[in-house]
Design an enzyme around this catalytic site. Structure first.
Site, PDB file in Angstrom:
ATOM      1  N   TYR A 110     -13.987  -5.958  28.355  1.00 11.01           N
ATOM      2  CA  TYR A 110     -13.950  -4.753  27.510  1.00 11.01           C
ATOM      3  C   TYR A 110     -12.737  -4.830  26.596  1.00 11.01           C
ATOM      4  O   TYR A 110     -11.655  -5.235  27.038  1.00 11.01           O
ATOM      5  CB  TYR A 110     -13.846  -3.484  28.366  1.00 11.01           C
ATOM      6  CG  TYR A 110     -15.095  -2.645  28.288  1.00 11.01           C
ATOM      7  CD1 TYR A 110     -15.567  -2.208  27.056  1.00 11.01           C
ATOM      8  CD2 TYR A 110     -15.818  -2.310  29.428  1.00 11.01           C
ATOM      9  CE1 TYR A 110     -16.731  -1.458  26.961  1.00 11.01           C
ATOM     10  CE2 TYR A 110     -16.990  -1.560  29.341  1.00 11.01           C
ATOM     11  CZ  TYR A 110     -17.437  -1.131  28.095  1.00 11.01           C
ATOM     12  OH  TYR A 110     -18.573  -0.400  28.007  1.00 11.01           O
ATOM     13  N   ASP A 112     -24.663  -5.594   0.014  1.00 11.07           N
ATOM     14  CA  ASP A 112     -25.163  -6.107   1.292  1.00 11.07           C
ATOM     15  C   ASP A 112     -25.602  -7.546   1.027  1.00 11.07           C
ATOM     16  O   ASP A 112     -26.660  -7.790   0.457  1.00 11.07           O
ATOM     17  CB  ASP A 112     -26.342  -5.221   1.737  1.00 11.07           C
ATOM     18  CG  ASP A 112     -26.935  -5.665   3.063  1.00 11.07           C
ATOM     19  OD1 ASP A 112     -26.697  -6.826   3.465  1.00 11.07           O
ATOM     20  OD2 ASP A 112     -27.654  -4.860   3.675  1.00 11.07           O
ATOM     21  N   THR A 152     -24.807  -9.851   7.680  1.00 11.66           N
ATOM     22  CA  THR A 152     -25.096 -10.279   9.043  1.00 11.66           C
ATOM     23  C   THR A 152     -24.564 -11.699   9.141  1.00 11.66           C
ATOM     24  O   THR A 152     -24.239 -12.321   8.127  1.00 11.66           O
ATOM     25  CB  THR A 152     -26.602 -10.259   9.357  1.00 11.66           C
ATOM     26  OG1 THR A 152     -27.284 -10.980   8.332  1.00 11.66           O
ATOM     27  CG2 THR A 152     -27.134  -8.840   9.423  1.00 11.66           C
ATOM     28  N   LYS A 182     -28.133 -15.278   9.407  1.00  8.64           N
ATOM     29  CA  LYS A 182     -29.170 -15.732   8.462  1.00  8.64           C
ATOM     30  C   LYS A 182     -28.719 -17.059   7.847  1.00  8.64           C
ATOM     31  O   LYS A 182     -28.568 -18.033   8.578  1.00  8.64           O
ATOM     32  CB  LYS A 182     -29.435 -14.640   7.429  1.00  8.64           C
ATOM     33  CG  LYS A 182     -29.977 -13.336   8.064  1.00  8.64           C
ATOM     34  CD  LYS A 182     -30.340 -12.310   7.020  1.00  8.64           C
ATOM     35  CE  LYS A 182     -31.019 -11.101   7.637  1.00  8.64           C
ATOM     36  NZ  LYS A 182     -30.074 -10.047   8.031  1.00  8.64           N
ATOM     37  N   ARG A 242     -26.222 -13.642  16.237  1.00  2.66           N
ATOM     38  CA  ARG A 242     -26.795 -12.385  15.739  1.00  2.66           C
ATOM     39  C   ARG A 242     -25.711 -11.304  15.700  1.00  2.66           C
ATOM     40  O   ARG A 242     -25.130 -10.983  16.740  1.00  2.66           O
ATOM     41  CB  ARG A 242     -27.916 -11.986  16.714  1.00  2.66           C
ATOM     42  CG  ARG A 242     -28.847 -10.907  16.265  1.00  2.66           C
ATOM     43  CD  ARG A 242     -30.153 -11.031  17.003  1.00  2.66           C
ATOM     44  NE  ARG A 242     -30.832 -12.232  16.541  1.00  2.66           N
ATOM     45  CZ  ARG A 242     -31.598 -12.286  15.452  1.00  2.66           C
ATOM     46  NH1 ARG A 242     -31.805 -11.217  14.733  1.00  2.66           N
ATOM     47  NH2 ARG A 242     -32.178 -13.416  15.105  1.00  2.66           N
ATOM     48  N   GLU A 258     -12.142  -2.197  23.759  1.00  6.13           N
ATOM     49  CA  GLU A 258     -12.214  -1.129  22.742  1.00  6.13           C
ATOM     50  C   GLU A 258     -10.900  -1.046  21.982  1.00  6.13           C
ATOM     51  O   GLU A 258      -9.821  -1.145  22.568  1.00  6.13           O
ATOM     52  CB  GLU A 258     -12.527   0.214  23.415  1.00  6.13           C
ATOM     53  CG  GLU A 258     -14.003   0.352  23.728  1.00  6.13           C
ATOM     54  CD  GLU A 258     -14.360   1.649  24.433  1.00  6.13           C
ATOM     55  OE1 GLU A 258     -13.578   2.610  24.370  1.00  6.13           O
ATOM     56  OE2 GLU A 258     -15.428   1.668  25.064  1.00  6.13           O
TER      57      GLU A 258
HETATM   58  N1  DSN Z   1     -34.838  -7.801   9.133  1.00  5.29           N
HETATM   59  C1  DSN Z   1     -34.049  -8.662   8.282  1.00  5.29           C
HETATM   60  C2  DSN Z   1     -34.885  -9.577   7.484  1.00  5.29           C
HETATM   61  O1  DSN Z   1     -35.797 -10.163   8.048  1.00  5.29           O
HETATM   62  O2  DSN Z   1     -34.647  -9.759   6.307  1.00  5.29           O
HETATM   63  C3  DSN Z   1     -33.132  -7.870   7.428  1.00  5.29           C
HETATM   64  O3  DSN Z   1     -32.285  -7.164   8.246  1.00  5.29           O
END
Ligand code: DSN
Length: 409
Positions: A46, A192, A218, A221, A227, A48
């Site tokens: 933990y 984003d 994120t 990708k 993730r 925090e």
């Molecule tokens: N769900 C994602 C995508 O497939 O583009 C975006 O967050």
């Protein structure tokens, strides 16, 4: 006692990941070290709070890990401040909204059906429920963002925040233009960059950090990490942003994932990462061309990034939903996707979204993507011919066997 059932299911999923051609634009395969660190003993801790400001003892090593992740992320994108605690892109976006806005404030974002994201104002999402969102789409002819139109809507709506970035848009986004539009009406700008973060990290796409007040992403990708989410922002927003992540919307950060994010950023600083991203782009361009040669209509006519949107309905009279299912049957994985001005429902759609990051990681180059385009056309032509589909499936299996997922290990 060992949970055999879950291990069996993981084994099945492992086989699926090996056998299938993975074309979901937002997916990728992590390296062995990212996999190991994500599954490490760091999950036991933990923490925090933030480095050197925790609500728990025993955080000295965790502090070093999280600080390293922050430093690396700032270095890659030349940012003033980073927060690597968001569990996801959605939470990263939420933290920015809480920092930049009051509940009920006006925001302008890209329409989901034109390529935006749920968190950019969809009425069922927290974003559309808590804030008054307005949207811009794409030009009906070019299917690209029309910046004059964005400017016109912005001047009319006068939002407090403009959101740029998309999850199904295949062309460059002009961040300088967005910044100019926002500045003219006194709005803040959030980008984003989740989909194209890896391309930006490699210096192959423009970096939004120099134009935007906030940049969210994120890490799983094109960036090819675990993730999770992350935020970059100008120094003036740093304190408020950190408070809005914790204790604003999250409790304990997932330090095993944060450590894996740090590894991801380390990998993104290596020269082979640039080579990988170059190949992602080359493959997307050749895939787009090959699909066109096979009679498909590509939304906007081409791609500047790692993904393409394909209109299956107008040319082959097959919905995105049926195409996704058909391709699943020959072990090609993709997702149905609305195309601009789609007449079909979101669960049906008129197209599919295809991406090159995952198969490029496995070593696919131009010849493989040209072959995949042919198989997609063959499958559609033979959609009711079980024997022909079985033959294509065997060919797919032969190809994926030559490109093992274990190339990452
Ligand atoms: N769900 C994602 C995508 O497939 O583009 C975006 O967050």
């Amino acid at each position: 006692m060992k949970d055999n059932r879950i291990y069996e299911l993981i084994e099945l999923e492992k086989n699926r990941q090996q056998d299938n051609i993975e074309l979901i634009a937002s997916e990728n395969y992590v390296s062995k070290q990212i996999l190991d660190v994500t599954g490490s003993i760091l999950t036991n801790k933990y923490a925090e709070g933030y480095p050197n400001r925790r609500y728990y003892g025993g955080c000295e090593h965790i502090d070093s890990i999280e600080s390293l992740a922050n430093e690396r992320l700032c270095t890659i994108f030349n940012a003033e401040h980073a927060n690597v605690q968001p569990h996801s892109g959605s939470q990263a976006n939420m933290a920015v909204y809480l920092t930049a806005l009051n509940i009920g404030d006006r925001v302008l974002g890209m329409d989901l059906s034109a390529g935006g994201h749920l968190t950019h104002g969809h009425k069922l999402n927290f974003s559309g429920r808590l804030y008054e969102f307005f949207s811009y789409g794409v030009d009906p002819k070019t299917e690209m963002i029309d910046y004059d139109n964005v400017k016109m809507i912005a001047e009319e709506v006068r939002p407090k925040l403009i959101v740029a970035g998309a999850s199904a848009y295949s062309r460059f986004i002009d961040y300088a233009k967005f910044a100019e539009i926002a500045k003219n009406i006194g709005a803040l700008l959030m980008v984003d960059m989740a989909h194209v973060a890896g391309l930006i990290a490699a210096g192959l796409h423009p970096n939004p950090v120099e134009y935007a007040d906030f940049v969210t992403t994120t890490t799983h990708k094109t960036l090819r990490g675990p993730r999770g989410g992350a935020i970059l922002c100008k120094k003036e927003f740093a304190n408020s942003l950190d408070k809005n992540v914790f204790p604003g919307i999250q409790g304990g950060p997932l330090e095993h994932v944060i450590a894996a994010k740090a590894v991801c950023f380390y990998e993104a600083m290596q020269s082979d990462f640039i080579e990988y991203q170059k190949q992602v782009l080359t493959n997307a361009k050749i895939f787009s061309l090959a699909l066109k040669d096979n009679g498909f209509r590509i939304i906007t006519g081409n791609t500047d990034n790692h993904l393409l949107l394909v209109d299956t309905k107008s040319t082959f009279d097959i919905t995105g939903k049926d195409t996704e299912r058909l391709l699943d049957s020959i072990l090609i994985t993709c997702n149905k996707n609305t195309i601009p001005f789609d007449q079909e429902k979101p669960m049906v759609t008129s197209g599919i979204r295809l991406g090159t990051p995952a198969m490029t990681t496995r070593g696919f180059k131009e010849p493989e993507f040209i072959q995949v385009a042919k198989w997609i056309r063959m499958a559609i032509d033979n959609r009711n011919n079980v024997d022909a589909l079985a033959v294509i499936k065997q060919e797919v299996l032969k190809l994926t066997a030559k490109f093992p997922v274990s190339v990452r290990f």
